[in-house]
Design an enzyme around this catalytic site. Structure first.
Site, PDB file in Angstrom:
ATOM      1  N   GLY A  55       0.679  -1.176  -0.027  1.00 16.36           N
ATOM      2  CA  GLY A  55      -0.153   0.040   0.033  1.00 16.36           C
ATOM      3  C   GLY A  55       0.951   1.181  -0.055  1.00 16.36           C
ATOM      4  O   GLY A  55       1.965   1.270   0.458  1.00 16.36           O
ATOM      5  N   SER A  56       0.250   2.348  -0.274  1.00 13.00           N
ATOM      6  CA  SER A  56       0.951   3.698  -0.438  1.00 13.00           C
ATOM      7  C   SER A  56       0.768   4.233   1.001  1.00 13.00           C
ATOM      8  O   SER A  56       0.063   3.351   1.797  1.00 13.00           O
ATOM      9  CB  SER A  56       0.088   4.675  -1.202  1.00 13.00           C
ATOM     10  OG  SER A  56       0.137   4.325  -2.580  1.00 13.00           O
ATOM     11  N   GLY A  57       1.375   5.242   1.149  1.00 12.62           N
ATOM     12  CA  GLY A  57       1.771   5.788   2.521  1.00 12.62           C
ATOM     13  C   GLY A  57       2.774   5.488   3.378  1.00 12.62           C
ATOM     14  O   GLY A  57       2.751   5.902   4.707  1.00 12.62           O
ATOM     15  N   HIS A  58       3.778   4.764   2.884  1.00 13.21           N
ATOM     16  CA  HIS A  58       5.028   4.192   3.687  1.00 13.21           C
ATOM     17  C   HIS A  58       6.268   4.868   3.114  1.00 13.21           C
ATOM     18  O   HIS A  58       7.357   4.197   3.339  1.00 13.21           O
ATOM     19  CB  HIS A  58       5.037   2.784   3.622  1.00 13.21           C
ATOM     20  CG  HIS A  58       3.568   2.257   4.296  1.00 13.21           C
ATOM     21  ND1 HIS A  58       3.368   2.487   5.507  1.00 13.21           N
ATOM     22  CD2 HIS A  58       2.777   1.293   3.839  1.00 13.21           C
ATOM     23  CE1 HIS A  58       2.313   1.703   5.858  1.00 13.21           C
ATOM     24  NE2 HIS A  58       1.789   1.206   4.671  1.00 13.21           N
ATOM     25  N   ASP A 111      -1.395  -8.630   0.707  1.00  6.89           N
ATOM     26  CA  ASP A 111      -0.491  -8.689  -0.144  1.00  6.89           C
ATOM     27  C   ASP A 111      -0.121 -10.042  -0.659  1.00  6.89           C
ATOM     28  O   ASP A 111       0.153 -10.381  -1.685  1.00  6.89           O
ATOM     29  CB  ASP A 111       0.756  -8.010   0.545  1.00  6.89           C
ATOM     30  CG  ASP A 111       0.766  -6.460   0.568  1.00  6.89           C
ATOM     31  OD1 ASP A 111      -0.382  -5.820  -0.168  1.00  6.89           O
ATOM     32  OD2 ASP A 111       1.307  -5.952   1.609  1.00  6.89           O
ATOM     33  N   HIS A 220       0.617   0.331  10.375  1.00 10.02           N
ATOM     34  CA  HIS A 220      -0.899   0.881  10.093  1.00 10.02           C
ATOM     35  C   HIS A 220      -1.480   1.193  11.285  1.00 10.02           C
ATOM     36  O   HIS A 220      -2.667   1.497  11.027  1.00 10.02           O
ATOM     37  CB  HIS A 220      -1.489  -0.498   9.140  1.00 10.02           C
ATOM     38  CG  HIS A 220      -0.945  -0.883   7.893  1.00 10.02           C
ATOM     39  ND1 HIS A 220       0.052  -2.116   8.212  1.00 10.02           N
ATOM     40  CD2 HIS A 220      -0.683  -0.256   6.807  1.00 10.02           C
ATOM     41  CE1 HIS A 220       0.367  -2.232   6.739  1.00 10.02           C
ATOM     42  NE2 HIS A 220       0.202  -1.128   6.011  1.00 10.02           N
TER      43      HIS A 220
END
Length: 332
Positions: A55-58, A111, A220
């Site tokens: 996911g994005s955001g990392h 994932d 998360h």
């Protein structure tokens, strides 16, 4: 929480557009939706490809480690969401140089499901794939269930060492072995000081009271192992390094690499205060620090907090860790 956004729905796509515009010499899109990216010179004929994703955001995880001596390609999902199997397949096709492709990513259910589906589809293109899951977070499961642990900032060490092995022309079996060696030798643990805010929802992913900390929190916002009043930097480092060193079984004479990672909103100065104590603690255990990395390597948007990762080194891993590498977010 104030954010520099246009329409939150396009947060990821506009970020990717900016990244590709800023680094055309290093990255290129591998799919029409630009959720699959590869290094600009991919595929590398005769060399093993390495594909990661999540996911994005990392940032810099995951797409920040696509480059020379690192990963070949990446598939990017929405914020904290898995990329699709089709996006992973596009990254796989664009990363395949005929020597096989290693899937190297963190142990998260969505994932795993989508990478496994992509691997099945890649077979129809005669692309051989292998998978190594990074499971470095000691807080997420006990030692007898180490394979269930989450992958956090220790991903960096896996990308760096497996990427170096692929870059020098190692076989798929040998690149897989390098990645597995990193996973076996790496442990991480983090602390959260404030929540992250999802762009689309505009709400915090978890609640943490004023003056509170959470030890062992996931990237998360997954629950940790201890919540209580905020302690001093030295006391926090004692908790993190103690748990890591015990789980890793560090002993006198071990050679290690240390990563002190910011979660997104913690000043670099505070990371160096943590590193100061971490080095003291490792020295007390008789460990020799071969390499140290301090900065933001695996974040969670604007979460305040940090993590510490330690990898025990042998000669082979030290050589791979020291090899040259370059991406938009990392250069050595």
């Amino acid at each position: 929480m104030k954010k520099l956004l246009n329409d939150p729905e396009y947060f990821v796509d506009e970020m990717l557009d900016g990244l590709l515009r800023a680094h055309p010499d290093m990255l290129k899109a591998a799919s029409d939706d630009r959720r699959a990216l590869v290094r600009a010179d991919a595929p590398l004929e005769g060399k093993v490809g390495i594909v990661t994703g999540g996911g994005s955001g990392h940032l810099p995880v995951f797409l920040g480690y696509v480059g020379r001596g690192l990963c070949t390609g990446v598939a990017i999902g929405n914020v904290f969401s898995s990329p699709s199997s089709e996006q992973i397949l596009e990254a796989t096709r664009a990363s395949s140089g005929g020597a096989g492709v290693l899937y190297l990513y963190g142990n998260y259910g969505g994932d795993v499901l989508n990478f496994d589906l992509a691997a099945d589809m890649a077979e129809f293109d005669d692309i051989q794939t292998r998978t190594v899951l990074v499971t470095d977070d000691v807080a997420s499961a006990p030692p007898d269930r180490a394979s269930d642990r989450r992958g956090v900032a220790g991903l960096f060490f896996a990308f760096k060492c497996a990427g170096a092995a692929a870059e020098r022309g190692d076989s798929l079996d040998d690149v897989v072995a390098a990645a597995q060696a990193v996973v076996a030798a790496t442990r991480s643990m983090g602390i959260g000081l404030s929540p992250t805010i999802l762009p689309a929802a505009g709400e915090a992913t978890f609640e943490l009271g004023d003056g509170e900390m959470e030890i062992g929190i996931g990237i998360h916002g997954e629950p940790g192992v201890h919540r209580g009043p905020l302690e001093s930097a030295d006391a926090v480092a004692d908790r993190l390094v103690g748990a890591i060193a015990d789980d890793l079984g560090l002993t006198q004479g071990d050679r290690v690499a240390v990563l002190v990672n910011g979660m997104g909103a913690t000043p670099l100065e505070e990371l160096y205060i943590l590193y100061r104590r971490a080095e003291q603690l490792l020295a007390e255990r008789g460990a020799e620090i071969h390499r140290r990395f301090i900065g933001e390597f695996a974040t969670s948007l604007e979460m305040a907090g940090a993590s510490i990762s330690v990898m025990r080194l042998n000669e082979s891993l030290a050589e791979l860790l020291d090899a040259p590498a370059r991406s938009p977010f990392f250069c050595q």
